[in-house]
Design a protein around this motif. Structure first.
Motif, PDB file in Angstrom:
ATOM      1  N   LEU A  46      17.822  -3.042 -25.921  1.00  0.00           N
ATOM      2  CA  LEU A  46      17.558  -1.622 -26.158  1.00  0.00           C
ATOM      3  C   LEU A  46      18.647  -0.997 -27.034  1.00  0.00           C
ATOM      4  O   LEU A  46      18.358  -0.202 -27.931  1.00  0.00           O
ATOM      5  CB  LEU A  46      17.432  -0.870 -24.833  1.00  0.00           C
ATOM      6  CG  LEU A  46      16.190  -1.212 -24.004  1.00  0.00           C
ATOM      7  CD1 LEU A  46      16.289  -0.584 -22.616  1.00  0.00           C
ATOM      8  CD2 LEU A  46      14.922  -0.781 -24.709  1.00  0.00           C
ATOM      9  N   GLU A  49      18.109  -1.921 -30.495  1.00  0.00           N
ATOM     10  CA  GLU A  49      16.815  -1.417 -30.960  1.00  0.00           C
ATOM     11  C   GLU A  49      15.912  -2.543 -31.466  1.00  0.00           C
ATOM     12  O   GLU A  49      15.296  -2.438 -32.524  1.00  0.00           O
ATOM     13  CB  GLU A  49      17.013  -0.338 -32.026  1.00  0.00           C
ATOM     14  CG  GLU A  49      17.786   0.856 -31.519  1.00  0.00           C
ATOM     15  CD  GLU A  49      18.076   1.902 -32.577  1.00  0.00           C
ATOM     16  OE1 GLU A  49      17.638   1.742 -33.736  1.00  0.00           O
ATOM     17  OE2 GLU A  49      18.759   2.882 -32.230  1.00  0.00           O
ATOM     18  N   CYS A  52       9.746  -3.838 -29.679  1.00  0.00           N
ATOM     19  CA  CYS A  52       9.288  -3.532 -28.321  1.00  0.00           C
ATOM     20  C   CYS A  52       8.686  -4.759 -27.627  1.00  0.00           C
ATOM     21  O   CYS A  52       8.821  -4.919 -26.414  1.00  0.00           O
ATOM     22  CB  CYS A  52       8.315  -2.368 -28.315  1.00  0.00           C
ATOM     23  SG  CYS A  52       6.832  -2.618 -29.286  1.00  0.00           S
ATOM     24  N   VAL A  55      11.450  -6.602 -25.954  1.00  0.00           N
ATOM     25  CA  VAL A  55      11.914  -5.871 -24.767  1.00  0.00           C
ATOM     26  C   VAL A  55      10.921  -6.056 -23.622  1.00  0.00           C
ATOM     27  O   VAL A  55      11.320  -6.303 -22.468  1.00  0.00           O
ATOM     28  CB  VAL A  55      12.117  -4.371 -25.081  1.00  0.00           C
ATOM     29  CG1 VAL A  55      12.445  -3.579 -23.805  1.00  0.00           C
ATOM     30  CG2 VAL A  55      13.216  -4.179 -26.116  1.00  0.00           C
TER      31      VAL A  55
END
Length: 109
Positions: A46, A49, A52, A55
């Motif tokens: 996270l 960055e 997604c 993650v």
């Protein structure tokens, strides 16, 4: 307030110690250490960055590890406290406990 060790594992409820968590302490603490590493990997992802999807994969892995820890402690609890090793086991009770363990493991996968 319930007593916890430094890794957050509940040590006792009321006056009855959870002897199976003490007996399996090393194995459980290893699982907690791996879980901590997975959570830290989520945090790093996270912070960097990352995509997604990566993650989400890290979160899914951590959830699986947490479920594995839960299943391990629940299975030990059933064997140590529900089956009551000090008073013997009838076959019906043993079968029921084994079925419950199977259901819990399947649910937590």
């Amino acid at each position: 307030m319930y007593p916890y060790n430094v890794s957050g594992i509940l040590l006792a409820v009321g006056s009855s110690a959870l002897s199976h968590t003490v007996r399996e302490k090393g194995k459980l603490l290893n699982r907690v250490s791996r879980l901590r590493g997975q959570i830290e990997a989520i945090e790093r992802a996270l912070e960097r960055e990352v995509e997604c999807a990566e993650v989400l994969q890290l979160i899914a892995s951590a959830r699986g590890a947490m479920n594995g820890l839960m299943a391990e402690v629940m299975e030990d609890h059933i064997r140590a406290h529900v089956l009551d090793p000090d008073h013997g086991h009838d076959s019906e009770r043993m079968r029921g406990a084994e079925e419950l363990i199977d259901v819990v493991r399947a649910y937590l996968k």
